[in-house]
Design a protein around this motif. Structure first.
Motif, PDB file in Angstrom:
ATOM      1  N   ILE A 133      25.164  23.701  -4.783  1.00 23.93           N
ATOM      2  CA  ILE A 133      25.636  22.441  -5.351  1.00 23.93           C
ATOM      3  C   ILE A 133      27.128  22.522  -5.653  1.00 23.93           C
ATOM      4  N   ALA A 134      27.590  23.663  -6.165  1.00 26.28           N
ATOM      5  CA  ALA A 134      29.016  23.845  -6.423  1.00 26.28           C
ATOM      6  C   ALA A 134      29.816  23.769  -5.129  1.00 26.28           C
ATOM      7  N   GLY A 135      29.296  24.396  -4.075  1.00 27.78           N
ATOM      8  CA  GLY A 135      29.973  24.351  -2.788  1.00 27.78           C
ATOM      9  C   GLY A 135      30.025  22.946  -2.216  1.00 27.78           C
ATOM     10  N   ILE A 136      28.925  22.225  -2.345  1.00 28.98           N
ATOM     11  CA  ILE A 136      28.896  20.838  -1.867  1.00 28.98           C
ATOM     12  C   ILE A 136      29.905  19.989  -2.629  1.00 28.98           C
ATOM     13  N   SER A 137      29.989  20.181  -3.937  1.00 31.03           N
ATOM     14  CA  SER A 137      30.925  19.410  -4.758  1.00 31.03           C
ATOM     15  C   SER A 137      32.374  19.655  -4.354  1.00 31.03           C
ATOM     16  N   ALA A 138      32.648  20.844  -3.819  1.00 29.08           N
ATOM     17  CA  ALA A 138      34.007  21.177  -3.390  1.00 29.08           C
ATOM     18  C   ALA A 138      34.341  20.632  -2.008  1.00 29.08           C
ATOM     19  N   ASN A 146      38.012  26.611   2.668  1.00 31.36           N
ATOM     20  CA  ASN A 146      37.798  27.781   1.822  1.00 31.36           C
ATOM     21  C   ASN A 146      37.633  27.460   0.338  1.00 31.36           C
ATOM     22  N   ASP A 147      37.906  26.220  -0.068  1.00 26.43           N
ATOM     23  CA  ASP A 147      37.584  25.812  -1.437  1.00 26.43           C
ATOM     24  C   ASP A 147      36.075  25.808  -1.668  1.00 26.43           C
ATOM     25  N   ILE A 148      35.322  25.565  -0.607  1.00 26.97           N
ATOM     26  CA  ILE A 148      33.859  25.630  -0.706  1.00 26.97           C
ATOM     27  C   ILE A 148      33.435  27.055  -1.042  1.00 26.97           C
ATOM     28  N   GLY A 149      33.992  28.021  -0.317  1.00 26.71           N
ATOM     29  CA  GLY A 149      33.664  29.416  -0.555  1.00 26.71           C
ATOM     30  C   GLY A 149      34.055  29.889  -1.943  1.00 26.71           C
ATOM     31  N   ILE A 150      35.201  29.428  -2.435  1.00 22.30           N
ATOM     32  CA  ILE A 150      35.624  29.792  -3.787  1.00 22.30           C
ATOM     33  C   ILE A 150      34.584  29.349  -4.805  1.00 22.30           C
ATOM     34  N   SER A 151      34.107  28.116  -4.688  1.00 22.17           N
ATOM     35  CA  SER A 151      33.133  27.572  -5.642  1.00 22.17           C
ATOM     36  C   SER A 151      31.815  28.329  -5.588  1.00 22.17           C
ATOM     37  N   ILE A 152      31.380  28.682  -4.384  1.00 20.73           N
ATOM     38  CA  ILE A 152      30.143  29.442  -4.238  1.00 20.73           C
ATOM     39  C   ILE A 152      30.288  30.826  -4.871  1.00 20.73           C
ATOM     40  N   PHE A 153      31.382  31.501  -4.555  1.00 20.37           N
ATOM     41  CA  PHE A 153      31.603  32.854  -5.053  1.00 20.37           C
ATOM     42  C   PHE A 153      31.696  32.879  -6.576  1.00 20.37           C
ATOM     43  N   GLU A 154      32.430  31.940  -7.151  1.00 22.21           N
ATOM     44  CA  GLU A 154      32.604  31.914  -8.600  1.00 22.21           C
ATOM     45  C   GLU A 154      31.282  31.674  -9.314  1.00 22.21           C
ATOM     46  N   THR A 155      30.424  30.839  -8.731  1.00 17.85           N
ATOM     47  CA  THR A 155      29.108  30.604  -9.331  1.00 17.85           C
ATOM     48  C   THR A 155      28.276  31.874  -9.310  1.00 17.85           C
ATOM     49  N   ALA A 156      28.301  32.581  -8.191  1.00 24.47           N
ATOM     50  CA  ALA A 156      27.564  33.843  -8.100  1.00 24.47           C
ATOM     51  C   ALA A 156      28.110  34.865  -9.095  1.00 24.47           C
ATOM     52  N   LYS A 157      29.422  35.003  -9.138  1.00 24.10           N
ATOM     53  CA  LYS A 157      30.050  36.034  -9.967  1.00 24.10           C
ATOM     54  C   LYS A 157      29.760  35.833 -11.446  1.00 24.10           C
ATOM     55  N   LYS A 158      29.851  34.597 -11.920  1.00 24.87           N
ATOM     56  CA  LYS A 158      29.657  34.364 -13.357  1.00 24.87           C
ATOM     57  C   LYS A 158      28.209  34.603 -13.786  1.00 24.87           C
TER      58      LYS A 158
END
Length: 250
Positions: A133-138, A146-158
Motif C-alpha cells: 500500500i505504501a508503494g502504491i501510494s508513492a 524508485n520512490d516506490i522502492g523507498i516507500s516499500i523498504f522504509e515500511t519493511a525496515k521500521k
C-alpha cells in the motif's frame, strides 16, 4: 503501457477484475489437506469461465495456471501434490491475459486459525501488505519509479524486516512484463524514470524475515530463500491517474 483511450482502460479493468476474482476464490478455498495442484485447478476453472488465459502458461509455458509458493518458496512455485498444512505460509499469484491485455495480482496468507506459533508469518504478511500500500501510494505524478522502492523498504525496515533485492515489480499492460522492467523493493538509483500519467504498473512486495536474496531451485522455476527464512508477497496492478493510482485488481 501508457493508457491513452477509454477502451484500453476498460479492457485493463476487465482483466483486473478477473484476476482478482480468481485470487480471492483461490485464497478462500484453501483447506488443510488439499494439494496445491487442486488449488491451482480452481484458479484455472475461473479463468476459463471468463475467457481469460493464464499469462505464465501462455507466455512462458509455466506448468500451472497460477504460481503457488509455500513457506521457503518465495515465487514461481509449481502447483503439485504437496498437501497444505496448518501454519503454512502460502502465496497465490495470478496473472492472466484477455483480448491482449494483462493484469497481475498476488496475496499471501497463513493457513489455519491464528495461534501463537503462526505469529511470525502473520506479522510478515501484515507488513508485506502495508508495504504494498505504501508503494502504491508513492506511484504518483511527480515521483520517480524508485520512490516506490523507498516507500516499500522504509515500511519493511521500521517493522524489523528486510526486502528481497533480486525480485521486483514491473510494468504491465500489453505484455506481462513491460517497461519499467524492474520496480525494486528498495531505492535503486537507476530506476529514476518519472512516473507518467496513464502508466500501468504491477506493484509487488517481497518482505523477508531473513536473507535479502533468493536462489533458483532445482526445478528451474521456483525461487527459494537462501537461509530458510520466510517471505510474504502482495501485488496489485495499478493505473496512474492525476489524482493518484487506481488499483484495478481489488
Amino acid at each position: 503501457m501508457i493508457v491513452k483511450t477509454q477502451a484500453e482502460r476498460d479492457a485493463l479493468e476487465c482483466i483486473g477484475r478477473i484476476v482478482s476474482k480468481t485470487r480471492d476464490a483461490m485464497v478462500s478455498s484453501v483447506r488443510v489437506g488439499m494439494t496445491t495442484r487442486e488449488l491451482d485447478e480452481i484458479g484455472g476453472r475461473i479463468l476459463e469461465k471468463y475467457g481469460a488465459k493464464s499469462a505464465p502458461m501462455i507466455d512462458y509455458h509455466f506448468p500451472g495456471y497460477t504460481c503457488i509458493s509455500v513457506n521457503q518458496t518465495v515465487a514461481h512455485g509449481i502447483p503439485d501434490d504437496y498437501k497444505i498444512k496448518s501454519g503454512d505460509l502460502i502465496n497465490v499469484d495470478v496473472s492472466a491475459v484477455l483480448d491482449g491485455f494483462y493484469a497481475d495480482t498476488g496475496k499471501s496468507i497463513v493457513v489455519g486459525d491464528p495461534i501463537a506459533s503462526h505469529t511470525v508469518k502473520q506479522n510478515l504478511c501484515r507488513v508485506a501488505y502495508e508495504a504494498m500500500i505504501a508503494g502504491i501510494s508513492a506511484a504518483k505524478l511527480g515521483n520517480q519509479i524508485n520512490d516506490i522502492g523507498i516507500s516499500i523498504f522504509e515500511t519493511a525496515k521500521k517493522n524489523g524486516y528486510t526486502v528481497i533485492m533480486n525480485l521486483t515489480g514491473h510494468g504491465i499492460g500489453r505484455a506481462l512484463h513491460e517497461t519499467p522492467q524492474a520496480i525494486s523493493n528498495y531505492y535503486c538509483r537507476s530506476e529514476n524514470d518519472k512516473i507518467e500519467l496513464g502508466q500501468v504498473l504491477a506493484i509487488e512486495t517481497f518482505i523477508s524475515n531473513g536473507s535479502n536474496m533468493v536462489r533458483d531451485s532445482s526445478n528451474g522455476w521456483a525461487l527459494k530463500t537462501i537461509d530458510g527464512g520466510f517471505v510474504a508477497q502482495f501485488e496489485h496492478t495499478i493505473i496512474v491517474q492525476e489524482d493518484g493510482p487506481a488499483i484495478i485488481t481489488l
